[in-house]
Design a protein around this motif. Structure first.
Motif, mmCIF file in Angstrom:
data_model
loop_
_atom_site.group_PDB
_atom_site.id
_atom_site.type_symbol
_atom_site.label_atom_id
_atom_site.label_comp_id
_atom_site.label_asym_id
_atom_site.label_seq_id
_atom_site.Cartn_x
_atom_site.Cartn_y
_atom_site.Cartn_z
ATOM 1 N N ARG A 8 0.827 -1.194 0.000
ATOM 2 C CA ARG A 8 0.000 0.000 0.000
ATOM 3 C C ARG A 8 0.869 1.253 0.000
ATOM 4 N NH1 ARG A 8 -3.924 -3.584 1.502
ATOM 5 N NH2 ARG A 8 -6.083 -2.843 1.794
ATOM 6 N N SER A 9 0.252 2.366 -0.348
ATOM 7 C CA SER A 9 0.964 3.639 -0.359
ATOM 8 C C SER A 9 1.331 4.042 1.060
ATOM 9 C CB SER A 9 0.089 4.722 -0.996
ATOM 10 O OG SER A 9 -1.046 4.977 -0.171
ATOM 11 N N GLU A 10 2.276 4.970 1.172
ATOM 12 C CA GLU A 10 2.659 5.479 2.491
ATOM 13 C C GLU A 10 1.438 6.056 3.210
ATOM 14 O OE1 GLU A 10 5.629 8.778 4.615
ATOM 15 O OE2 GLU A 10 5.337 8.777 2.434
ATOM 16 N N HIS A 66 -0.237 4.806 6.941
ATOM 17 C CA HIS A 66 -0.449 5.704 8.084
ATOM 18 C C HIS A 66 -1.920 5.741 8.485
ATOM 19 C CE1 HIS A 66 3.513 7.555 8.824
ATOM 20 N NE2 HIS A 66 3.725 7.338 7.537
ATOM 21 N N TYR A 67 -2.825 5.730 7.495
ATOM 22 C CA TYR A 67 -4.252 5.760 7.814
ATOM 23 C C TYR A 67 -4.681 4.461 8.503
ATOM 24 C CZ TYR A 67 -4.433 9.699 4.500
ATOM 25 O OH TYR A 67 -4.219 10.893 3.844
ATOM 26 N N VAL A 68 -4.227 3.322 7.986
ATOM 27 C CA VAL A 68 -4.580 2.041 8.604
ATOM 28 C C VAL A 68 -4.074 1.994 10.044
ATOM 29 C CG1 VAL A 68 -4.124 -0.450 8.551
ATOM 30 C CG2 VAL A 68 -4.741 0.743 6.448
ATOM 31 N N ALA A 69 -2.843 2.444 10.267
ATOM 32 C CA ALA A 69 -2.293 2.456 11.628
ATOM 33 C C ALA A 69 -3.116 3.362 12.535
ATOM 34 C CB ALA A 69 -0.834 2.905 11.595
ATOM 35 N N ASN A 101 2.037 -12.246 2.532
ATOM 36 C CA ASN A 101 3.127 -11.291 2.713
ATOM 37 C C ASN A 101 2.783 -10.346 3.868
ATOM 38 O OD1 ASN A 101 4.843 -8.963 2.487
ATOM 39 N ND2 ASN A 101 5.340 -9.581 0.410
ATOM 40 N N LEU A 102 3.626 -10.341 4.894
ATOM 41 C CA LEU A 102 3.349 -9.560 6.107
ATOM 42 C C LEU A 102 4.095 -8.218 6.128
ATOM 43 C CD1 LEU A 102 3.548 -12.520 8.647
ATOM 44 C CD2 LEU A 102 1.468 -11.394 7.813
ATOM 45 N N GLY A 103 4.628 -7.804 4.994
ATOM 46 C CA GLY A 103 5.401 -6.565 4.951
ATOM 47 C C GLY A 103 4.613 -5.351 5.373
ATOM 48 N N ASP A 104 3.374 -5.217 4.882
ATOM 49 C CA ASP A 104 2.566 -4.054 5.255
ATOM 50 C C ASP A 104 2.136 -4.108 6.714
ATOM 51 O OD1 ASP A 104 2.826 -2.793 2.871
ATOM 52 O OD2 ASP A 104 0.765 -3.080 2.189
ATOM 53 N N LEU A 105 1.917 -5.294 7.242
ATOM 54 C CA LEU A 105 1.620 -5.415 8.672
ATOM 55 C C LEU A 105 2.781 -4.897 9.499
ATOM 56 C CD1 LEU A 105 -0.058 -6.372 11.102
ATOM 57 C CD2 LEU A 105 0.951 -8.636 10.783
ATOM 58 N N LYS A 106 3.994 -5.235 9.108
ATOM 59 C CA LYS A 106 5.162 -4.749 9.837
ATOM 60 C C LYS A 106 5.251 -3.226 9.751
ATOM 61 C CE LYS A 106 10.165 -5.260 10.380
ATOM 62 N NZ LYS A 106 10.369 -3.815 10.556
ATOM 63 N N ARG A 107 4.964 -2.654 8.591
ATOM 64 C CA ARG A 107 4.996 -1.197 8.452
ATOM 65 C C ARG A 107 3.992 -0.541 9.408
ATOM 66 N NH1 ARG A 107 3.700 -0.137 2.358
ATOM 67 N NH2 ARG A 107 4.224 2.044 2.848
ATOM 68 N N TRP A 160 3.001 -2.758 20.595
ATOM 69 C CA TRP A 160 1.998 -3.467 19.814
ATOM 70 C C TRP A 160 2.547 -4.785 19.294
ATOM 71 C CZ3 TRP A 160 -3.121 -2.101 18.641
ATOM 72 C CH2 TRP A 160 -3.536 -0.889 19.212
ATOM 73 N N ARG A 161 1.706 -5.805 19.305
ATOM 74 C CA ARG A 161 2.078 -7.140 18.871
ATOM 75 C C ARG A 161 1.000 -7.710 17.951
ATOM 76 N NH1 ARG A 161 6.012 -5.490 20.776
ATOM 77 N NH2 ARG A 161 7.407 -6.422 22.339
ATOM 78 N N ALA A 162 1.350 -8.798 17.249
ATOM 79 C CA ALA A 162 0.397 -9.494 16.398
ATOM 80 C C ALA A 162 0.614 -10.993 16.502
ATOM 81 C CB ALA A 162 0.544 -9.042 14.945
ATOM 82 N N VAL A 163 -0.466 -11.747 16.487
ATOM 83 C CA VAL A 163 -0.420 -13.199 16.293
ATOM 84 C C VAL A 163 -1.322 -13.482 15.101
ATOM 85 C CG1 VAL A 163 0.100 -13.816 18.678
ATOM 86 C CG2 VAL A 163 -2.272 -13.591 17.968
#
Length: 323
Positions: A50-52, A56-59, A76-82, A91-94
């Motif tokens: 996703r775009s920058e 930021h909006y999702v976060a 692909n978990l790249g955007d989740l990490k961002r 903050w954590r994720a499972v």
């Protein structure tokens, strides 16, 4: 929240988003007393970067809650990490693995949580339907889920609970969804009475593709006693962008020991408001080819559905012990 230094256009977009968040009236949670739980289908989250601005909006949206179930989290978990980097170090994720065939759509289910408010208790698993012994083998019978429901155990304050999330197939109509929903309702009813359930307090969330509480699909998921908390009973809002379909649900079993565990506060966070206002978040000078379809892949075609939960059940536990 660690948004860092932003370009002016993105800063203006975040301010517009904050106005929409404020309009949702989400109450602050209180440590050891309340938490805010949400479920959000973030459309194909991770399939393409996703775009920058979108990250930021999702976060910012996720940061309004203490624990969020996310469906359509992709392999692909790249955007989740961002997003987690912006949310901050607490903050954590499972999350589940993926079903690799086309029916699974490369999807995971994830739980994102602020560990200052919510503790992960160690159990995380997918739901597996009962198996029947056929000859020398144990086999799953006729019905199965295209995407496996996922669950994890959490605690907040003195309240321990299991969060179960599902993403029911869309299919060709209600009939295709009905079998999956019936199986899920049966499975949850058996699970909650088994020794696997570390607590009888279950919260069931996700995208069930149920259009309304008047449909046969809703009757199927509530057949064994699951019900909608009072704060979400109103039919005046939906969880799609048009706000006319309640595809997403938050359900619970009534707790005899702690019947007031769900506060009378809940709803949707409408980050969208109107098709005409897309340019406030994605200005034409930065996103000249933005369409409504592209917009849903930047944010989503679903709105977060949320509820506030009371987490101080110590008195109820003592009263139960005292008889």
């Amino acid at each position: 929240m660690q948004h860092g230094t932003l370009a002016p256009a993105l800063a203006r977009g975040l301010l517009k988003l904050k106005d929409r968040i404020d309009a949702a009236g989400i109450p602050s949670s209180c440590l050891d007393q309340t938490i805010n739980i949400a479920t959000w289908n973030i459309r194909e989250f991770g399939k393409k970067p996703r775009s920058e601005a979108a990250i930021h909006y999702v976060a910012e949206i996720l940061g309004q809650f203490d624990l969020i179930s996310v469906v359509e989290l992709r392999e692909n978990l790249g955007d989740l990490k961002r997003v987690l980097d912006i949310l901050g170090p607490e903050w954590r994720a499972v999350y589940s693995g993926v079903v690799p065939d086309d029916g699974g759509n490369g999807e995971r289910i994830g739980f994102i949580f602020d560990r200052r408010a919510v503790g992960f208790q160690g159990m995380a698993a997918v739901a597996v339907p009962p198996r029947v012994k056929v000859g020398g083998e144990y086999l799953i019978q006729d019905r199965f889920w295209w995407r496996l429901p996922y669950m994890a155990s959490f605690c907040a304050g003195s309240f321990e609970f299991i969060l179960i999330a599902a993403h029911i197939r869309w299919g060709n109509g209600d009939t295709d969804r009905l079998a999956e929903i019936e199986l899920l309702a049966q499975w949850i009813d058996v699970f909650r009475q088994s020794e696997q359930a570390t607590t009888r307090d279950l919260i069931v969330v996700g995208d069930f593709n149920i259009p309304s509480r008047r449909s046969a699909l809703f009757k199927a998921i509530t057949r064994y006693g699951l019900h909608v908390p009072k704060a979400l009973l109103a039919d005046t809002f939906g969880s799609n962008l048009a706000r006319n379909k309640r595809y997403d649900q938050i359900l619970q079993y009534p707790s005899e020991a702690y019947p007031d565990s769900f506060a009378d506060k809940g709803g949707v966070l409408d980050f969208h408001v109107s098709d005409a206002l897309v340019g406030e978040l994605f200005p034409p000078e930065l996103f000249p080819t933005m369409t409504m379809d592209k917009y849903t892949y930047q944010l989503s075609d679903h709105l977060p559905l949320w509820i506030q939960v009371r987490t101080d059940d110590a008195r109820a536990k003592l009263e139960a012990m005292a008889g």
